[in-house]
Design an enzyme around this catalytic site. Structure first.
Site, PDB file in Angstrom:
ATOM      1  N   CYS A   1      -3.121   4.279   7.552  1.00  0.00           N
ATOM      2  CA  CYS A   1      -3.528   3.475   8.713  1.00  0.00           C
ATOM      3  C   CYS A   1      -2.722   3.870   9.946  1.00  0.00           C
ATOM      4  CB  CYS A   1      -3.337   1.990   8.446  1.00  0.00           C
ATOM      5  SG  CYS A   1      -4.231   1.443   7.011  1.00  0.00           S
TER       6      CYS A   1
ATOM      7  N   THR B   1     -23.071 -10.019  14.549  1.00  0.00           N
ATOM      8  CA  THR B   1     -24.105  -9.847  13.521  1.00  0.00           C
ATOM      9  C   THR B   1     -23.500  -9.202  12.280  1.00  0.00           C
ATOM     10  OG1 THR B   1     -25.713  -9.585  15.279  1.00  0.00           O
ATOM     11  CG2 THR B   1     -26.398  -8.858  13.086  1.00  0.00           C
TER      12      THR B   1
ATOM     13  N   ASN C   1       0.810  -1.221   0.000  1.00  0.00           N
ATOM     14  CA  ASN C   1       0.000   0.000   0.000  1.00  0.00           C
ATOM     15  C   ASN C   1       0.845   1.274   0.000  1.00  0.00           C
ATOM     16  OD1 ASN C   1       0.439  -1.424   2.527  1.00  0.00           O
ATOM     17  ND2 ASN C   1      -0.467   0.340   3.552  1.00  0.00           N
TER      18      ASN C   1
ATOM     19  N   GLN D   1      -4.889  -4.300  -1.800  1.00  0.00           N
ATOM     20  CA  GLN D   1      -4.616  -3.266  -2.811  1.00  0.00           C
ATOM     21  C   GLN D   1      -4.742  -3.808  -4.231  1.00  0.00           C
ATOM     22  OE1 GLN D   1      -4.385  -0.111  -2.174  1.00  0.00           O
ATOM     23  NE2 GLN D   1      -4.076  -0.149   0.045  1.00  0.00           N
TER      24      GLN D   1
ATOM     25  N   HIS E   1     -13.300  -1.064   1.528  1.00  0.00           N
ATOM     26  CA  HIS E   1     -13.146   0.379   1.342  1.00  0.00           C
ATOM     27  C   HIS E   1     -11.932   0.802   0.523  1.00  0.00           C
ATOM     28  CE1 HIS E   1     -10.054   1.653   4.432  1.00  0.00           C
ATOM     29  NE2 HIS E   1     -10.276   0.425   4.835  1.00  0.00           N
TER      30      HIS E   1
ATOM     31  N   SER F   1     -10.710  -6.292   1.292  1.00  0.00           N
ATOM     32  CA  SER F   1     -11.332  -5.195   2.047  1.00  0.00           C
ATOM     33  C   SER F   1     -12.256  -4.424   1.119  1.00  0.00           C
ATOM     34  CB  SER F   1     -10.239  -4.265   2.577  1.00  0.00           C
ATOM     35  OG  SER F   1     -10.823  -3.187   3.284  1.00  0.00           O
TER      36      SER F   1
HETATM   37  C1  LIG Z   1      -2.455  -3.900   2.162  1.00  0.00           C
HETATM   38  C2  LIG Z   1      -3.415  -3.608   3.264  1.00  0.00           C
HETATM   39  N1  LIG Z   1      -3.814  -4.599   4.079  1.00  0.00           N
HETATM   40  C3  LIG Z   1      -4.676  -4.391   5.083  1.00  0.00           C
HETATM   41  C4  LIG Z   1      -5.193  -3.138   5.319  1.00  0.00           C
HETATM   42  C5  LIG Z   1      -6.188  -2.945   6.414  1.00  0.00           C
HETATM   43  O1  LIG Z   1      -7.447  -2.750   5.823  1.00  0.00           O
HETATM   44  P1  LIG Z   1      -8.727  -2.397   6.703  1.00  0.00           P
HETATM   45  O2  LIG Z   1      -8.771  -0.913   6.774  1.00  0.00           O
HETATM   46  O3  LIG Z   1      -9.887  -2.966   5.915  1.00  0.00           O
HETATM   47  O4  LIG Z   1      -8.565  -3.036   8.013  1.00  0.00           O
HETATM   48  C6  LIG Z   1      -4.784  -2.058   4.512  1.00  0.00           C
HETATM   49  C7  LIG Z   1      -5.223  -0.679   4.789  1.00  0.00           C
HETATM   50  O5  LIG Z   1      -4.522   0.277   4.466  1.00  0.00           O
HETATM   51  C8  LIG Z   1      -3.899  -2.311   3.436  1.00  0.00           C
HETATM   52  O6  LIG Z   1      -3.521  -1.341   2.602  1.00  0.00           O
END
Ligand SMILES: Cc1ncc(COP(=O)(O)O)c(C=O)c1O
Length: 396
Positions: free
Chosen positions: A341, A255, A169, A197, A219, A217
């Site tokens: 993150c 849930t 990422n 990604q 989002h 994921s």
């Molecule tokens: C490569 C990767 N893995 C895991 C995650 C974590 O994703 P989530 O926000 O859905 O926990 C991210 C978030 O930046 C990510 O880029």
């Protein structure tokens, strides 16, 4: 204060006032806007409000919505619906895989991960290491690629999992996943990849790429936050990470987030990775080409031949990344200096350290990540703002 700085500040303030009109978002790897296909869908999704575990008609409507979404998402990656476990996020899915190793094999296990994993792999791995598990972290080369031979050399009789992120990422580097999978299979070792990604940007066909576990994921590919999924080739062997109500066939209690799950499926049903690539690739080329014309002393970070087509990480000699991102923010442009993150952290991003960038450059790296709604004008404005901000910071 020199005349030059006064002029720069006045110009920046002027651009900032314009920027209030149009915000330009270049941080798609942190999170994406919602796909427009969802605009008119929310009232329909809201009808599936009941508890999907309830046996009455309203509960059955919600249950059917979830199962239909599971089929859509599974078909997008050529998997079977029962191989998908819905989670709250990719972080949870990653944690579940690592916990699975410990549940099954205890402290005698050995785990191999890459040095470019997201913290939601690194930290649970570090936890099970504190419980006795042996861990090998395979560091990338200075361009961010993992060498398959280094993984091969780390394998022992006790290796119970290899986990390598498909695309990073922070710097966008893509790993040789088919080759690493082949190595894992040859040695009979379960293989996991974090495909967060990758999903939506490229095809995923789990009939041809026969991994044991894969993390997804919502989002990062235009679906809402609060939904992720863990693909498990053999879900019977999986253990729950969250225990309680036996949801998701006992594999993940809690849930289900019905509306987010429905939205995740709806978005993937409208996702065409090659169309997205055809839109974004020329924009990234525009960015790379003009960067060299507009900015002096910049350097690209990461392997450019094996890089996500939407991601560009680079540094500008003598320009602090935090200051640059703050200037860009003032000018209405959202960029990242590392992983969103871990925002707030002043430490260089983990991947930047992993590729052993010289210390003097570690705090200079910024990341621009493009997406479905990025336009040529966004790129043009960003380049102008980058060049102006860099000059201002250098002369301050
Ligand atoms: C490569 C990767 N893995 C895991 C995650 C974590 O994703 P989530 O926000 O859905 O926990 C991210 C978030 O930046 C990510 O880029």
């Amino acid at each position: 204060m020199s005349v030059w700085i006064c002029i720069s500040i006045l110009t920046l303030t002027w651009i900032a006032s314009l920027a209030k009109l149009t915000r330009r978002y270049l941080d798609y790897n942190a999170s994406t806007p919602l796909h427009p296909c969802l605009d008119r869908k929310w009232p329909q999704f809201a009808k599936a409000f009941a508890n999907p575990s309830s046996l009455h008609e309203s509960g059955r409507v919600a249950r059917e919505a979830i199962e239909s979404a599971r089929e859509t998402i599974a078909s997008f990656i050529s998997a079977s619906p029962e191989q998908l476990v819905f989670t709250s996020s990719a972080s949870e899915a990653n944690n579940q895989v690592i916990q699975w190793v410990f549940d099954h094999h205890g402290p005698d296990a050995h785990v191999i991960i890459s040095g470019l994993e997201h913290s939601s792999i690194r930290e649970p791995v570090s936890y099970i290491q504190s419980q006795g598990v042996q861990v090998s972290i395979i560091e990338p080369d200075t361009q961010g690629r993992i060498c398959v031979d280094d993984i091969a050399a780390a394998i022992t009789d006790q290796t119970r999992l290899i986990s390598v992120i498909w695309a990073n990422n922070e710097i966008g580097t893509i790993q040789p996943i088919p080759e690493i999978l082949a190595l894992a299979q040859k040695n009979n070792i379960p293989f996991h990849t974090d495909a967060v990604q990758w999903l939506g940007k490229y095809e995923i066909n789990l009939q041809t790429l026969d991994v044991d576990f894969m993390t997804l994921s919502g989002h990062k590919c235009y679906a809402p936050k609060g939904v992720g999924a863990l693909y498990a080739k053999d879900p019977i062997g999986l253990t729950p990470f969250i225990r309680g109500g036996n949801h998701e066939r006992g594999l993940r209690s809690g849930t289900e987030n019905t509306m987010a799950i429905m939205a995740f499926a709806e978005v993937l049903a409208h996702t065409d990775p090659s169309a997205l690539e055809a839109h974004i690739r020329p924009l990234k080329s525009q960015l790379v080409d003009q960067l060299s014309e507009r900015i002096s002393d910049y350097y690209l970070v990461g392997n450019q031949s094996h890089c996500l087509y939407n991601t560009l990480a680079f540094g500008i000699q003598g320009v602090d990344a935090q200051a640059l991102a703050m200037n860009m923010d003032l000018l209405g442009i959202d960029i990242a200096t590392g992983s969103a993150c871990s925002s707030g952290a002043t430490e260089p991003a983990h991947s930047i350290k992993a590729i052993r960038l010289p210390k003097s450059q570690q705090n200079e790296v910024v990341r621009l990540s493009l997406g479905q709604f990025t336009t040529a004008e966004d790129i043009e404005m960003s380049l102008a703002a980058l060049s102006q901000s860099a000059d201002q910071i250098r002369h301050a």
